[in-house]
Design a protein around this motif. Structure first.
Motif, PDB file in Angstrom:
ATOM      1  N   THR A 106       3.951  -7.822  14.821  1.00 45.85           N
ATOM      2  CA  THR A 106       4.193  -6.386  14.911  1.00 45.85           C
ATOM      3  C   THR A 106       5.548  -6.011  14.307  1.00 45.85           C
ATOM      4  OG1 THR A 106       5.110  -6.588  17.117  1.00 45.85           O
ATOM      5  CG2 THR A 106       2.766  -6.124  16.967  1.00 45.85           C
ATOM      6  N   GLU A 107       6.513  -6.904  14.468  1.00 41.13           N
ATOM      7  CA  GLU A 107       7.819  -6.588  13.887  1.00 41.13           C
ATOM      8  C   GLU A 107       7.749  -6.572  12.367  1.00 41.13           C
ATOM      9  OE1 GLU A 107      11.376  -7.971  15.535  1.00 41.13           O
ATOM     10  OE2 GLU A 107      10.455  -8.724  17.373  1.00 41.13           O
ATOM     11  N   LEU A 108       6.939  -7.435  11.830  1.00 40.39           N
ATOM     12  CA  LEU A 108       6.754  -7.435  10.381  1.00 40.39           C
ATOM     13  C   LEU A 108       6.130  -6.117   9.940  1.00 40.39           C
ATOM     14  CD1 LEU A 108       6.559  -9.254   7.641  1.00 40.39           C
ATOM     15  CD2 LEU A 108       4.164  -9.253   8.237  1.00 40.39           C
ATOM     16  N   LEU A 109       5.090  -5.737  10.648  1.00 43.06           N
ATOM     17  CA  LEU A 109       4.434  -4.466  10.335  1.00 43.06           C
ATOM     18  C   LEU A 109       5.431  -3.322  10.420  1.00 43.06           C
ATOM     19  CD1 LEU A 109       1.278  -2.830  11.730  1.00 43.06           C
ATOM     20  CD2 LEU A 109       1.995  -3.244   9.394  1.00 43.06           C
ATOM     21  N   ASP A 110       6.170  -3.294  11.516  1.00 50.85           N
ATOM     22  CA  ASP A 110       7.179  -2.260  11.697  1.00 50.85           C
ATOM     23  C   ASP A 110       8.117  -2.193  10.510  1.00 50.85           C
ATOM     24  OD1 ASP A 110       6.160  -1.760  14.175  1.00 50.85           O
ATOM     25  OD2 ASP A 110       8.119  -1.701  15.148  1.00 50.85           O
ATOM     26  N   ALA A 111       8.637  -3.333  10.152  1.00 47.39           N
ATOM     27  CA  ALA A 111       9.605  -3.374   9.058  1.00 47.39           C
ATOM     28  C   ALA A 111       8.977  -2.843   7.771  1.00 47.39           C
ATOM     29  CB  ALA A 111      10.106  -4.802   8.866  1.00 47.39           C
ATOM     30  N   THR A 112       7.764  -3.261   7.508  1.00 45.70           N
ATOM     31  CA  THR A 112       7.101  -2.827   6.289  1.00 45.70           C
ATOM     32  C   THR A 112       6.876  -1.318   6.311  1.00 45.70           C
ATOM     33  OG1 THR A 112       5.947  -4.944   6.339  1.00 45.70           O
ATOM     34  CG2 THR A 112       5.173  -3.316   4.765  1.00 45.70           C
ATOM     35  N   VAL A 113       6.405  -0.840   7.426  1.00 44.70           N
ATOM     36  CA  VAL A 113       6.161   0.596   7.550  1.00 44.70           C
ATOM     37  C   VAL A 113       7.461   1.372   7.366  1.00 44.70           C
ATOM     38  CG1 VAL A 113       5.562   2.416   9.175  1.00 44.70           C
ATOM     39  CG2 VAL A 113       4.111   0.404   8.981  1.00 44.70           C
ATOM     40  N   ARG A 114       8.484   0.928   8.054  1.00 46.37           N
ATOM     41  CA  ARG A 114       9.768   1.616   7.940  1.00 46.37           C
ATOM     42  C   ARG A 114      10.253   1.631   6.496  1.00 46.37           C
ATOM     43  NH1 ARG A 114      11.429   2.696  12.920  1.00 46.37           N
ATOM     44  NH2 ARG A 114      10.606   1.307  14.519  1.00 46.37           N
ATOM     45  N   SER A 115      10.074   0.529   5.850  1.00 44.19           N
ATOM     46  CA  SER A 115      10.497   0.447   4.456  1.00 44.19           C
ATOM     47  C   SER A 115       9.748   1.460   3.598  1.00 44.19           C
ATOM     48  CB  SER A 115      10.267  -0.980   3.948  1.00 44.19           C
ATOM     49  OG  SER A 115      10.147  -0.991   2.565  1.00 44.19           O
ATOM     50  N   CYS A 116       8.453   1.534   3.807  1.00 41.19           N
ATOM     51  CA  CYS A 116       7.653   2.482   3.033  1.00 41.19           C
ATOM     52  C   CYS A 116       8.048   3.914   3.355  1.00 41.19           C
ATOM     53  CB  CYS A 116       6.167   2.294   3.331  1.00 41.19           C
ATOM     54  SG  CYS A 116       5.421   0.974   2.389  1.00 41.19           S
ATOM     55  N   VAL A 117       8.215   4.184   4.616  1.00 44.79           N
ATOM     56  CA  VAL A 117       8.603   5.536   5.009  1.00 44.79           C
ATOM     57  C   VAL A 117       9.939   5.896   4.358  1.00 44.79           C
ATOM     58  CG1 VAL A 117       9.366   6.962   6.932  1.00 44.79           C
ATOM     59  CG2 VAL A 117       7.313   5.561   7.169  1.00 44.79           C
ATOM     60  N   ALA A 125       4.783  14.740  -8.178  1.00 42.97           N
ATOM     61  CA  ALA A 125       4.988  13.692  -9.184  1.00 42.97           C
ATOM     62  C   ALA A 125       5.676  12.492  -8.559  1.00 42.97           C
ATOM     63  CB  ALA A 125       5.820  14.238 -10.339  1.00 42.97           C
ATOM     64  N   ALA A 126       6.671  12.791  -7.734  1.00 45.11           N
ATOM     65  CA  ALA A 126       7.407  11.695  -7.095  1.00 45.11           C
ATOM     66  C   ALA A 126       6.498  10.901  -6.167  1.00 45.11           C
ATOM     67  CB  ALA A 126       8.591  12.260  -6.307  1.00 45.11           C
ATOM     68  N   TYR A 127       5.668  11.605  -5.434  1.00 43.96           N
ATOM     69  CA  TYR A 127       4.760  10.918  -4.518  1.00 43.96           C
ATOM     70  C   TYR A 127       3.748  10.072  -5.281  1.00 43.96           C
ATOM     71  CZ  TYR A 127       6.392  13.500  -0.420  1.00 43.96           C
ATOM     72  OH  TYR A 127       7.138  14.006   0.617  1.00 43.96           O
ATOM     73  N   LEU A 128       3.220  10.643  -6.319  1.00 44.62           N
ATOM     74  CA  LEU A 128       2.215   9.906  -7.082  1.00 44.62           C
ATOM     75  C   LEU A 128       2.817   8.621  -7.649  1.00 44.62           C
ATOM     76  CD1 LEU A 128      -0.699   9.993  -7.988  1.00 44.62           C
ATOM     77  CD2 LEU A 128       0.033  11.162 -10.061  1.00 44.62           C
ATOM     78  N   ALA A 129       4.090   8.716  -8.014  1.00 44.25           N
ATOM     79  CA  ALA A 129       4.751   7.553  -8.601  1.00 44.25           C
ATOM     80  C   ALA A 129       4.876   6.399  -7.607  1.00 44.25           C
ATOM     81  CB  ALA A 129       6.132   7.933  -9.127  1.00 44.25           C
ATOM     82  N   ILE A 130       4.958   6.745  -6.341  1.00 42.86           N
ATOM     83  CA  ILE A 130       5.023   5.676  -5.338  1.00 42.86           C
ATOM     84  C   ILE A 130       3.717   5.606  -4.550  1.00 42.86           C
ATOM     85  CG2 ILE A 130       7.529   5.671  -5.107  1.00 42.86           C
ATOM     86  CD1 ILE A 130       7.181   7.404  -2.633  1.00 42.86           C
ATOM     87  N   GLY A 131       2.657   5.794  -5.283  1.00 38.42           N
ATOM     88  CA  GLY A 131       1.328   5.821  -4.671  1.00 38.42           C
ATOM     89  C   GLY A 131       0.999   4.584  -3.849  1.00 38.42           C
ATOM     90  N   ASP A 132       1.478   3.439  -4.292  1.00 34.46           N
ATOM     91  CA  ASP A 132       1.209   2.211  -3.549  1.00 34.46           C
ATOM     92  C   ASP A 132       1.662   2.343  -2.108  1.00 34.46           C
ATOM     93  OD1 ASP A 132       0.361   1.163  -5.898  1.00 34.46           O
ATOM     94  OD2 ASP A 132       2.268   0.168  -6.346  1.00 34.46           O
ATOM     95  N   HIS A 133       2.852   2.894  -1.953  1.00 33.70           N
ATOM     96  CA  HIS A 133       3.410   3.032  -0.617  1.00 33.70           C
ATOM     97  C   HIS A 133       2.603   4.034   0.202  1.00 33.70           C
ATOM     98  CE1 HIS A 133       7.163   0.892  -1.830  1.00 33.70           C
ATOM     99  NE2 HIS A 133       6.764   1.325  -2.999  1.00 33.70           N
ATOM    100  N   ILE A 134       2.285   5.137  -0.456  1.00 31.81           N
ATOM    101  CA  ILE A 134       1.509   6.161   0.233  1.00 31.81           C
ATOM    102  C   ILE A 134       0.183   5.590   0.703  1.00 31.81           C
ATOM    103  CG2 ILE A 134       0.448   8.431  -0.008  1.00 31.81           C
ATOM    104  CD1 ILE A 134       3.004   9.177  -0.886  1.00 31.81           C
ATOM    105  N   ARG A 135      -0.455   4.881  -0.181  1.00 25.28           N
ATOM    106  CA  ARG A 135      -1.742   4.299   0.194  1.00 25.28           C
ATOM    107  C   ARG A 135      -1.576   3.341   1.362  1.00 25.28           C
ATOM    108  NH1 ARG A 135      -3.250   1.284  -4.084  1.00 25.28           N
ATOM    109  NH2 ARG A 135      -1.822   2.491  -5.379  1.00 25.28           N
ATOM    110  N   PHE A 136      -0.563   2.526   1.287  1.00 20.57           N
ATOM    111  CA  PHE A 136      -0.357   1.567   2.378  1.00 20.57           C
ATOM    112  C   PHE A 136      -0.220   2.275   3.715  1.00 20.57           C
ATOM    113  CE2 PHE A 136       2.768  -0.558   5.140  1.00 20.57           C
ATOM    114  CZ  PHE A 136       1.986  -1.634   5.518  1.00 20.57           C
ATOM    115  N   LEU A 137       0.496   3.369   3.714  1.00 18.79           N
ATOM    116  CA  LEU A 137       0.727   4.056   4.985  1.00 18.79           C
ATOM    117  C   LEU A 137      -0.498   4.801   5.498  1.00 18.79           C
ATOM    118  CD1 LEU A 137       4.311   5.526   4.620  1.00 18.79           C
ATOM    119  CD2 LEU A 137       3.574   3.446   5.788  1.00 18.79           C
TER     120      LEU A 137
END
Lengths: 176, 176
Positions: free
Chosen positions: A32-43, A69-81
């Motif tokens: 869960t801490e890994l998940l947390d860290a990843t989520v926080r990073s994406c956010v 445009a900015a959001y689309l550029a980081i689409g990977d992160h958006i999708r992950f979240l």
DNA sequence: TCCTATTGCGACCCTGATGTCGCATACTTG
DNA sequence: CAAGTATGCGACATCAGGGTCGCAATAGGA
């Protein structure tokens, strides 16, 4: 890549990171801490992108376009979240979407100056933008939508929907 | 309710169904078979709704509105199928979305008769409709969007986007 | 060169979930 | 009423994955 699938085993993740499971545990005691860290990073990435778009300045529509445009550029992160409910419900993400933040403020500005439809609730506008950005990112990711058209197509859809334009007099898009 | 969370234990599901875990296993030998059955059932529901909307008949825009209304009405099912990537990737669901089906045909009709924007790829239009229907259903579900406005708001967004209408001369919506 | 921090690696335990069985108890259908 | 069927129920086996530990190898810095 990162935690592409939430089903991924810690062993899988470690393998993807070309490291050993134990090493993973040294950095992130529990899953869960890994998940947390990843989520926080994406956010954080999204927050940064939002700030970089300078939402509060300039005409609302132009600001909105920069933001998308900015959001689309980081689409990977958006999708992950947003591709996984368990992640989407994470406090950090919930705060990002539910809060009455800078994006909501931008939308209000847009409605106030007559650019955006005042018959739609800001919360709904915000949500629909997220939904379409997500969809576009997904489409690019699976090859349905060519990467170079994605932005203009997305902006067109967000701004004017899918019906045929009655009159086309406003400039749009960021690429020639 | 059904498999609200994919994380739900079989015991949870059995409890929710007010039955015993063993009984569940009698009907569905394995967890995956249960998931399969549920997914198939939801897909069937959507197919039925699509057929009920009589997509192939009448003016494309009106048909599209019937379709969206039908989808929104079974939002629970739509959400179930799309809120979880593992489910979304299920063959039955993939077939539903990826296929060049009746909805794509409807969109082509709409483009041909000048109702829908021909600069947007049918696949993209279809995807963005799914995305917005999903978003609206989610919004209704969590109370962000009042159920009675959902349909007109959704149709407005799909058809005309979020910008202020330049001229409003076409009738919209199904409720007064 | 030597000391320390980090990693790789394998072994281990533990928990929680899945799947199976046997039996007792309704419930329905003839 | 009787037979067959579906359900409730608990016990059990199994197993995959998470988390911990100790040790050897390696890297990196003083």
């Amino acid at each position: 890549m990162w935690v592409r699938d939430r089903d991924a085993t810690l062993a899988d993740i470690a393998a993807a990171a070309e490291t050993h499971r134990a090493t993973l545990h040294r950095h992130f005691p529990s899953r869960t801490e890994l998940l947390d860290a990843t989520v926080r990073s994406c956010v954080a990435e999204i927050v940064t992108a939002t700030e970089a778009a300078a939402i509060a300045k300039g005409p609302p529509l132009a600001a909105l376009r920069r933001l998308v445009a900015a959001y689309l550029a980081i689409g990977d992160h958006i999708r992950f979240l947003f591709e996984d409910l368990a992640v989407t419900r994470h406090p950090a993400v919930a705060e990002l979407t539910a809060a009455d933040g800078p994006v909501t403020e931008l939308i209000r500005r847009g409605q106030a100056d007559g650019t955006l439809d005042t018959s739609l609730a800001p919360a709904w506008i915000e949500r629909s933008i997220w939904a379409l950005v997500y969809a576009a990112s997904e489409a690019v990711n699976d090859g349905t939508l060519p990467a170079h058209d994605a932005l203009p197509v997305l902006l067109r859809t967000i701004e004017d929907g899918i019906t045929r334009p009655r009159h086309r007099n406003r400039p749009r898009g960021t690429n020639p």
